[in-house]
Design an enzyme around this catalytic site. Structure first.
Site, mmCIF file in Angstrom:
data_model
loop_
_atom_site.group_PDB
_atom_site.id
_atom_site.type_symbol
_atom_site.label_atom_id
_atom_site.label_comp_id
_atom_site.label_asym_id
_atom_site.label_seq_id
_atom_site.Cartn_x
_atom_site.Cartn_y
_atom_site.Cartn_z
ATOM 1 C CG ASP A 190 14.706 128.804 110.466
ATOM 2 O OD1 ASP A 190 13.664 128.568 111.118
ATOM 3 O OD2 ASP A 190 14.959 129.924 109.995
HETATM 4 C C1 NOJ Z 1 11.361 130.255 110.666
HETATM 5 C C2 NOJ Z 1 12.149 131.490 110.969
HETATM 6 O O1 NOJ Z 1 13.151 131.694 109.993
HETATM 7 C C3 NOJ Z 1 12.811 131.467 112.339
HETATM 8 O O2 NOJ Z 1 13.397 132.712 112.568
HETATM 9 C C4 NOJ Z 1 11.818 131.104 113.391
HETATM 10 O O3 NOJ Z 1 12.434 131.114 114.665
HETATM 11 C C5 NOJ Z 1 11.233 129.730 113.082
HETATM 12 N N1 NOJ Z 1 10.574 129.777 111.783
HETATM 13 C C6 NOJ Z 1 10.229 129.253 114.139
HETATM 14 O O4 NOJ Z 1 9.057 129.945 114.087
#
Ligand code: NOJ
Length: 729
Positions: free
Chosen positions: A275
């Protein structure tokens, strides 16, 4: 679906993808291989913190494998050109984006669409989302989020399919099918999907986003894994590791999750992305001393791609040179990323997805808007309808439309709006004006925040001049989604004061609850005549709500979560354990599992939702008293529409395993069917049950069913009372 000639993949005769990957790997330098592991965000559109420096030099050296948040056919083409034309091996970039409930045409938020219990339409919505995103150059969506969510304080419950592993798994399958189709990517109407966040991100303690989780392996396997396994079984191309730690190990550097379970037990062959910043965050977790150590731990645990961490790029080559990481592990990670690019046909045509003409033709196509409207109305859940105040007459009725969500184009769309433009949104106000013309009086009344009550007088006047009040309250777009945990689930700002004011006016009130999570209704429920929950319903939410309010569509949504009476009951879910003291042992005995100030039960149970017609259930029968190891049972129930209009019902089957080697939930959903019945029509609905449906992680941590007595319950929600039993031999 809108029709537009799809760009077919050039015929891929000749060597297999595996052979091509092997060949390419043999020609890559160590630095080029490591480059494939690196993902950067466009500097214009960030969804997390980043360094902000130019990445063009790295792109030209072939040291970036993927980008996120680069959107639009022209933009993706521009970046692709840098990578493909300047780098030595011309390896195309993979463009990823959070296409969570649509790209330009926004569908209801995922929690809402789960409330439709309509897998075919959920699949269709994701197909449309993929079609639009792909036309704008996107290859890969960071969806579906398949985290089980049992805590509405957690803002990301809006992105989930709710509390239940069985429903969650069905929704996960539908979403993956919608995004990826058959997985051949022969046309340009599908994108790679990503099952996230692995794992138990929704179990954050106290509902606080990014917070720690403490979940046993049994609960992981019984509750949190099934939707991920379903996504894997459906062929999901990628996984995303979660931010949280579990039992002391952060998910982004967790060999149990990423290696043992995902790769060895489930045989996953795709790649796992971190993530945003989640490798770097190992430092804050207190699990590593510096980013170098974080990179080593995460990569060796099985994480393949680094989303905006600056961890793998600077360190992995050195790890390979010094033997800390094997070349085989590097080739496995790089190979999986390259394979995805080959599957998409990007080596034949790196610009295959970025097509301005297709983009212009497909975004917001009328068929897409129609599908968004249809799914939004199917996602509405009717919780109360006293004296059949709904549906509203469409002629001769004066309607006051009040509230901060009634004409709120961005809030109505909800969290993660990809490329939504608020000018595209048709609000509830716009839709009801079409129906009622001068018979509609609109007053905003108040905002969702602050304490400005200056709009109350106009709201009161609108109510006084009308026959009925439609009051749209809830959450604005900033109150729902990532990093929007709430300690209180009350309506924020002066919303309740506005309701009280209108209640004094004495007109019937229809509450529209437009939010990304359940908000507490216990105190206000007596003040309103009807409660309809459209959640955040997306671009076409207005017409969808109007369809339901006026009866053009008979509501059929059912809650994918148990609706709490109070924050103090959370976590609250129907599939809880019985405990040793479930009921008073003697009348008036206070020593049982309960609150002294509130019932244990939710305000509205999981699976609950009313219709403008009524259904009765009877004649429940089980085809045999005994189920054998290799056999199957049929559970049949008669459902009858006893009202005066056609309607849809979600018939639900729950099972209870009376005695287990470990304690078992009081009931578990094991089947559902959404059926449509004409007025007066009756139908037999049959479910099949096999021992596999009764399997769980037993005391010895093997997976399977245990012989003994089982109860089945069939009905309209998790409190279904019609029951029968059988034995598993
Ligand atoms: C953080 C989020 O937790 C995730 O779900 C997302 O895909 C990414 N950022 C990218 O934006």
């Amino acid at each position: 679906m809108a029709r537009f000639p799809l760009r077919r993949a050039p015929r891929r005769a000749g060597p297999s993808i595996d052979d091509r990957v092997r060949d390419l790997l043999s020609r890559m330098t160590l630095e080029e291989k490591v480059g494939q592991l690196v993902q950067y965000s466009s500097r214009e559109d960030m969804t997390g913190p980043a360094s902000g420096s130019s990445i063009t030099p790295q792109l030209e050296k072939g040291e970036v494998g993927s980008m996120l948040n680069v959107v639009g056919a022209a933009e993706t083409r521009r970046w692709q050109q840098i990578a493909v034309e300047h780098s030595r091996l011309h390896i195309p970039l993979l463009f990823g984006l959070d296409v969570i409930h649509g790209y330009r045409t926004l569908f209801p938020i995922p929690l809402a669409s789960a409330a439709s219990w309509d897998m075919a339409r959920i699949e269709q919505a994701e197909h449309i989302a993929a079609t639009e995103a792909a036309a704008a150059g996107i290859h890969w969506t960071f969806a579906p989020m398949v985290d089980i969510a049992r805590d509405p304080r957690w803002g990301r419950i809006a992105e989930s399919a709710g509390e239940d592993p069985f429903l969650g798994a069905a929704v996960a399958r539908a979403r993956v099918r919608g995004f990826q189709g058959d997985g051949s990517f022969a046309g340009t109407d599908r994108v790679l999907a990503c099952a996230k966040h692995f794992a138990a991100y929704g179990a954050a303690q106290a509902g606080r986003d990014y917070f720690t989780t403490d979940v046993t392996e049994r609960v992981l396997r019984d509750v949190y894994f099934p939707p991920f396994q379903a996504a894997k079984a459906e062929g999901v191309a990628t996984f995303m590791a979660a931010f949280n730690d579990i039992d002391g190990t952060p998910c982004s550097a967790n060999p149990f999750l990423l290696d043992q379970v995902l790769r060895r037990e489930w045989g996953f062959k795709g790649f796992v992305v971190s993530d945003w910043g989640s490798i770097e965050e190992l430092r804050a977790h207190g699990n590593v001393a510096d980013i170098r150590e974080a990179a080593l731990k995460a990569f060796n645990a099985g994480l393949d791609m680094d989303m905006e961490n600056g961890a793998f790029g600077p360190h992995v080559a050195e790890f390979v040179r010094t033997g800390k990481v094997s070349l085989a592990r590097l080739d496995q990670a790089v190979g999986a990323i390259l394979a995805a690019k080959f599957r998409l046909g990007l080596f034949e045509d790196p610009y295959r997805f970025s097509d301005e003409q297709r983009q212009a033709a497909l975004l917001l196509a009328p068929a897409h808007l129609e599908a968004a409207r249809d799914l939004a109305r199917r996602s509405c859940v009717l919780l109360k309808n006293k004296d059949a105040v709904l549906p509203l007459k469409t002629s001769g009725l004066k309607v006051a439309l009040v509230g901060p969500l009634a004409d709120a184009p961005l809030d109505q769309v909800g969290t993660w709006h990809a490329k939504a433009d608020k000018n595209d949104t048709v609000t509830v106000r716009a839709a009801l004006e079409k129906v009622y013309g001068a018979g509609l009086r609109y007053a905003r009344g108040c905002e969702t925040q602050g304490d400005d009550r200056s709009g109350f007088a106009a709201a009161r006047a609108a109510a006084a001049a009308s026959d009925v009040v439609v009051l749209a309250l809830g959450e604005d777009v900033f109150q729902s989604g990532e990093s929007t945990s709430r300690a209180s689930l009350d309506f924020s700002g002066p919303q309740i004061a506005l309701l009280e004011e209108l209640h004094r006016a004495g007109k019937p009130i229809v509450l529209l609850l437009m939010a990304g999570r359940p908000l507490l209704l216990e105190k206000i429920e007596p003040m309103v005549d009807a409660i309809l929950v459209p959640w955040h319903p997306g671009t076409m939410g207005g017409p969808a709500v109007a369809d339901v309010l006026t009866g053009a569509y008979n509501p059929s949504g059912k809650l994918p979560i148990s609706w709490p009476r109070s924050v103090g009951q959370i976590p609250l879910f129907y599939a809880h354990k019985n405990s040793g003291r479930p009921e008073p042992l003697r009348p008036k005995d206070p020593y049982f599992s309960r609150y002294i100030d509130l019932p244990n039960s939710p305000q509205f149970p999981f699976g609950f939702g009313l219709s403008y017609t009524s259904f009765v259930y009877d004649q429940l029968r089980v085809s045999a008293p005994v189920l054998t190891e290799s056999g199957a049972l049929t559970v049949t129930v008669r459902v009858r529409n006893i009202g005066r209009r056609a309607g849809e019902e979600v018939v639900q089957l729950y099972v209870r395993d009376r005695v287990g080697s470990v304690t078992r939930p009081v009931r578990e959903l094991k089947g559902f069917q959404k059926i449509e019945l004409a007025a007066g029509e009756a139908r037999d609905v049959a479910f099949s049950l096999t021992p596999a449906d009764l399997a769980f992680w037993r005391a010895d941590m093997t997976f399977g069913a245990e012989p003994g007595d089982f109860d089945v319950f069939v009905g309209p929600d998790a409190t279904a009372s019609l029951t029968a039993s059988f034995k598993l031999d």
